[in-house]
Design a protein around this motif. Structure first.
Motif, short mmCIF file in Angstrom:
data_model
loop_
_atom_site.label_atom_id
_atom_site.label_comp_id
_atom_site.label_asym_id
_atom_site.label_seq_id
_atom_site.Cartn_x
_atom_site.Cartn_y
_atom_site.Cartn_z
N PRO A 109 0.82 -1.21 0.00
CA PRO A 109 0.00 0.00 0.00
C PRO A 109 0.86 1.26 0.00
CG PRO A 109 -0.67 -1.48 1.77
CD PRO A 109 0.58 -2.04 1.19
N GLY A 110 0.29 2.36 -0.45
CA GLY A 110 1.04 3.60 -0.60
C GLY A 110 1.55 3.72 -2.02
N LEU A 111 1.88 4.94 -2.42
CA LEU A 111 2.42 5.12 -3.77
C LEU A 111 3.94 5.20 -3.67
CD1 LEU A 111 -0.08 7.69 -5.31
CD2 LEU A 111 0.20 5.31 -5.94
N ALA A 152 -13.34 -9.53 -1.87
CA ALA A 152 -13.23 -8.78 -0.62
C ALA A 152 -13.49 -7.29 -0.84
CB ALA A 152 -11.86 -8.99 0.00
N GLY A 153 -13.59 -6.85 -2.08
CA GLY A 153 -14.00 -5.47 -2.33
C GLY A 153 -12.97 -4.55 -2.94
N MET A 154 -11.91 -5.09 -3.54
CA MET A 154 -10.92 -4.21 -4.16
C MET A 154 -11.33 -3.90 -5.60
SD MET A 154 -6.81 -4.59 -4.49
CE MET A 154 -5.90 -3.73 -5.77
N PRO A 155 -11.52 -2.59 -5.92
CA PRO A 155 -11.85 -2.24 -7.31
C PRO A 155 -10.64 -2.42 -8.22
CG PRO A 155 -12.21 -0.37 -5.82
CD PRO A 155 -11.42 -1.39 -5.08
N ILE A 190 -6.92 0.70 -9.73
CA ILE A 190 -6.54 1.65 -8.71
C ILE A 190 -5.05 1.47 -8.40
CG2 ILE A 190 -8.83 1.97 -7.69
CD1 ILE A 190 -8.03 0.01 -5.49
N PRO A 191 -4.32 2.60 -8.23
CA PRO A 191 -2.88 2.53 -8.02
C PRO A 191 -2.49 2.23 -6.57
CG PRO A 191 -3.58 4.81 -8.15
CD PRO A 191 -4.81 3.98 -8.38
N ASP A 192 -3.46 2.35 -5.68
CA ASP A 192 -3.17 2.21 -4.26
C ASP A 192 -4.44 1.64 -3.63
OD1 ASP A 192 -1.98 2.39 -1.83
OD2 ASP A 192 -2.08 4.57 -1.68
N ALA A 227 -6.57 -0.05 0.13
CA ALA A 227 -6.69 -0.13 1.58
C ALA A 227 -5.82 -1.26 2.11
CB ALA A 227 -8.15 -0.36 1.96
N THR A 228 -5.36 -1.11 3.36
CA THR A 228 -4.32 -2.01 3.87
C THR A 228 -4.78 -3.47 3.99
OG1 THR A 228 -4.92 -1.25 6.06
CG2 THR A 228 -2.98 -0.27 5.07
N GLN A 229 -6.10 -3.70 4.11
CA GLN A 229 -6.51 -5.12 4.25
C GLN A 229 -6.27 -5.92 2.97
OE1 GLN A 229 -8.68 -2.57 4.30
NE2 GLN A 229 -10.74 -3.14 3.64
N ASP A 237 -1.90 -8.29 1.70
CA ASP A 237 -1.30 -9.61 1.64
C ASP A 237 -1.41 -10.24 0.26
OD1 ASP A 237 -0.78 -9.21 4.26
OD2 ASP A 237 -2.42 -10.46 5.00
N TRP A 238 -2.64 -10.31 -0.24
CA TRP A 238 -2.82 -11.02 -1.52
C TRP A 238 -2.25 -10.23 -2.68
CZ3 TRP A 238 -3.14 -15.85 -1.14
CH2 TRP A 238 -3.85 -16.46 -0.09
#
Lengths: 537, 279
Positions: free
Chosen positions: A63-65, A449-452, A455-457, A459-461, A464-465
């Motif tokens: 996470p983070g740019l 789990a909800g990741m669109p 996106i370049p960055d 949420a921390t959850q 892992d994957w």
């Protein structure tokens, strides 16, 4: 018997390749030279598109740019898709068609050699222009490969360049498709009836029809976006009474058949490789042909499943859900036929077969997630999430790309006259097969789990994957360098390949010498030769 | 030779890499679609699970069949090919018909859920959601309350290129806003979606809702958070909308009706004060 044809080629040796780079390659009209150029071009584009994918996965490692600006990230996702689809996959298939179709139908060359030259040479210029957008003010296109307005109209200097480049790619594809259709319809040897044609030629015939039907639709969509931008039309602008959703309908009317354009020739390749290494004819040849044709037809009536979230009437959502689910039937027929071909066979696991088997398993996984995506209410969750990214990469990478690799491993000895290092090719297989799953399987989890997507960055959850997926990406990417090295060393030399190359090959291409003569079938093969070839199915 | 030594060593290498990559805290178990908190989200999840289970069952069958072939019919095991097996109309009819039945079994509940989802009647509250590059505007129709909702400052500072801020130190990194949407639980909320510039998409995974916000078009979607599920629910824009597409979260606070009423009254009062001040 095969030798009677060889005698003819010996007499025509002075018809071999022209001397000099310009004469041989720039002015090429020979199907093999043009096929080679297509394949080399596709390989180059796979490497460029792959490098872009690695930029994406490097940024998504944690996470983070860390490396790139979000705008450049969006350019990378957009360019990765455009380069891979229009620069990698489609030219690779056209290159294989160029090489194999004349040999498989008993023709000396493609029907329209000068058109063939033109359709190839458009591509380097189209991609030079597309890739040049990386260096113009405002950067490369960043609105996604689907070029949805109104976002795409916000592109700066890249807009006219990328739009014109897409037009050129479209023209190239249409010309290539016309050439394939004319060759298959008019250049088959006497006795090579339609239902004796090899599966690769069959699936390419259907693909070529899809291409000439849908590429003009893409051209129409792109043209309307251009006139909206420059000439004050408002096809897709609500301010003037237009509708942005209209664009999506037109685009996906092209876009859905397009994904079958990428996968149908793969079905053909796998349908040739599995019988060879099972030492058994393809099970249900005719139903394979009909299933391919049904998939081609269905591809025209499912497009709006890409856009369930735009707010369609209930009846529309229902229609597109049900038609999309129907695709599972002919696709299932294919998978069952391939499995039955292996049943009671005598299997060996040479590199082409390994990739074909991986195709069977992993493409089927992509098919399952495709079926899930068809379920409209659930699609509201899956849509534009990483689940979709996982789905289409499963059908395109261990699907279409593995089939391209399998095809190269299958026919390369026929092309070059040399056998490659099979041990190293098996290493290439195992590295690819393991890392491709490390790369794409976790993306199912991320999406659910909800990741669109795009996106370049994140949420921390999701960390892992994403990290696992990035490891897979680098492993998979670097494993392909082995493939490049194997091809180069095989072309340059190596153990001499026999005419039949593999133990149990059937089909006219194997009746020619290895390497294949410059003009494939200068005299048509006899009925006996054709029949020997078709016992493969 | 490779098949004896190559596979295990490649697998071991991969597993070792995986192990090395694992950060101290773990969200390895985020594997599936959330159960959700609305009246429809559970139903959608069970559709998903239903199809997933069918696919798994078919997968076990098909992959099992392939694996048996791969093990049993190897030439190295002395397998002799049965070249007479070229086709069987009976088998082909069977594996066309059976999938059709399975598809019907999947389609019926999906169609039922779809019809229910489209029903926006009896909603008790209407909120207009407008997408902008890169924020959301929420307008409570009939209440005169309206505000913008943008990425919170802490996330915004941390997400800059090489910010030096560890995202793990920011609570709800990228999923937190200055002004969340507030809705009552146990009430059907009707959302009207549109956009002022490009296409956006409003997505809250726990609500099982994703709908595009399109300029010139008004889309509608409705949801009802279950009465026993007050809380904060987070999602993101799902349609690529330009540079900061990844940085326009959707945050919804579902409050008990009494708390919601109090919040709304407060907002109205603030709006009135602003109006007076402006005059």
């Amino acid at each position: 018997m095969a030798h009677s044809e060889h005698a003819d080629h010996a007499e025509h040796d002075h018809h071999g390749p022209a001397h000099g780079f310009i004469q041989r390659w720039v002015m090429a009209t020979n199907h093999k030279d043009i096929g080679t150029m297509y394949l080399v071009f596709a390989g180059l584009m796979f490497l460029i598109g792959g490098a872009m994918a690695l930029v994406i996965r490097a940024e998504l490692w944690t996470p983070g740019l860390q490396f790139v600006d979000p705008q450049f990230f969006n350019s990378m996702t957009t360019m990765h898709a455009l380069v891979m689809i229009f620069g990698g996959m489609m030219p690779a298939w056209t290159g294989l068609a160029n090489w194999m179709i004349p040999m498989q139908v008993g023709a000396p060359d493609m029907a329209l050699p000068r058109l063939n030259n033109f359709s190839f040479w458009i591509l380097p210029f189209a991609f030079l222009m597309l890739l040049a957008t990386l260096f113009v003010p405002g950067g490369a296109p960043a609105g996604g490969w689907t070029i949805y307005p109104p976002l795409v109209v916000q592109g700066g200097a890249n807009f006219p360049m990328s739009m014109f480049a897409i037009h050129m790619m479209g023209i190239s594809s249409i010309l290539g498709a016309i050439n394939v259709i004319v060759t298959i319809m008019n250049m088959r040897a006497p006795g090579m009836t339609l239902l004796r044609m090899p599966m690769f030629t069959w699936t390419w015939l259907i693909t070529a029809y899809l291409l000439i039907l849908v590429m003009p639709v893409l051209a129409g969509a792109v043209t309307m976006v251009i006139t909206d931008h420059y000439f004050g039309t408002t096809f897709f602008s609500a301010a003037g009474g237009g509708d942005p959703v209209l664009y999506q309908h037109i685009f996906w009317f092209f876009g859905h058949p397009e994904v079958y354009i990428l996968i149908l020739p793969a079905f053909g390749v796998v349908s040739e490789i599995i019988p060879t290494f099972s030492r058994k004819p393809l099970f249900g040849y005719e139903s394979m042909v009909y299933a391919s044709a049904s998939i081609g037809f269905l591809s025209f009536i499912v497009w709006a499943h890409h856009m369930f979230t735009v707010g369609m009437p209930l009846a529309g959502q229902m229609f597109f859900m049900l038609t999309t689910m129907m695709i599972a039937v002919p696709t299932g027929v294919k998978v069952f036929n391939w499995s039955t071909t292996m049943w009671k066979g005598s299997l060996t696991f040479e590199p082409p077969m390994l990739f074909a088997i991986a195709f069977l398993f992993l493409f089927t996984i992509g098919g399952f997630s495709g079926l899930m995506l068809a379920i409209t209410p659930a699609d509201f969750q899956y849509h534009d999430s990483y689940f979709v990214v996982a789905h289409f990469h499963y059908v395109l990478v261990p699907g279409a790309l593995f089939a391209i690799i399998a095809a190269v491993y299958y026919w390369l000895p026929k092309w070059s006259g040399h056998m490659y290092n099979q041990t190293l090719a098996k290493w290439h297989f195992w590295l690819s097969a393991v890392f491709v799953n490390v790369l794409f399987f976790p993306q199912h989890f991320l999406g659910l789990a909800g990741m669109p997507r795009r996106i370049p960055d994140y949420a921390t959850q999701f960390a892992d994957w994403n990290a696992v997926s990035s490891i897979g990406a680098f492993g998979f990417g670097f494993a392909q360098l082995l493939f490049v090295w194997l091809i180069i060393s095989c072309v340059r030399g190596g153990e001499k390949a026999s005419d039949h190359v593999w133990e149990d090959t059937h089909g006219l291409e194997w009746e020619l010498s290895s390497p294949a003569p410059y003009h494939s079938w200068t005299t048509p093969p006899s009925d006996a030769v054709i029949l020997r070839g078709t016992t493969g199915h | 030779m490779l098949r004896k030594t190559g596979i295990p060593s490649a697998l071991v290498a991969t597993l070792a890499l995986l192990g090395a990559a694992a950060p101290a805290h773990a969200d390895w178990l985020l594997l599936n679609m959330p159960e959700g908190v609305t009246t429809m989200s559970g139903e959608i999840r069970s559709l998903h699970m239903n199809v997933l289970l069918w696919c798994t069952a078919i997968g076990v069958f098909v992959f099992g069949w392939m694996i048996v072939s791969l093990v049993k019919f190897r030439r190295s095991q002395g397998a002799v090919p049965d070249t007479t097996m070229v086709h069987s109309t009976k088998a082909e009819v069977i594996w066309t018909i059976i999938p059709v039945f399975i598809l019907v079994i999947m389609a019926v509940p999906a169609a039922r859920t779809l019809i229910k989802l489209e029903d926006a009647s009896n909603s008790q509250l209407s909120i207009k959601v407008t997408g902008y590059q890169w924020k959301w505007q929420y307008e409570y129709l009939d209440e005169g309350v309206s505000f913008f909702s943008t990425l919170d400052r802490a996330s915004d500072a941390a997400r800059q290129l090489d910010s030096g801020v560890d995202p793990n130190s920011v609570p709800n990194y990228l999923l937190s806003v200055d002004n969340p949407l507030v809705v009552p639980v146990g009430r059907k909320v009707h959302v009207l979606l549109t956009s002022q510039d490009v296409i956006h998409s409003w997505w809250v995974p726990d609500f099982a809702i994703k709908k595009d916000a399109i300029p010139g078009v008004t889309n509608s979607v409705s949801f009802e958070v279950k009465a026993d599920k007050p809380g904060t629910y987070r999602g993101q824009c799902a349609e690529l909308c330009g540079r900061d597409h990844g940085f326009m979260p959707v945050v919804v606070e579902a409050k008990l009706p009494a708390d919601y009423a109090a919040w709304l009254a407060e907002q109205k009062q603030a709006a009135a004060q602003n109006l007076t001040a402006a005059n």
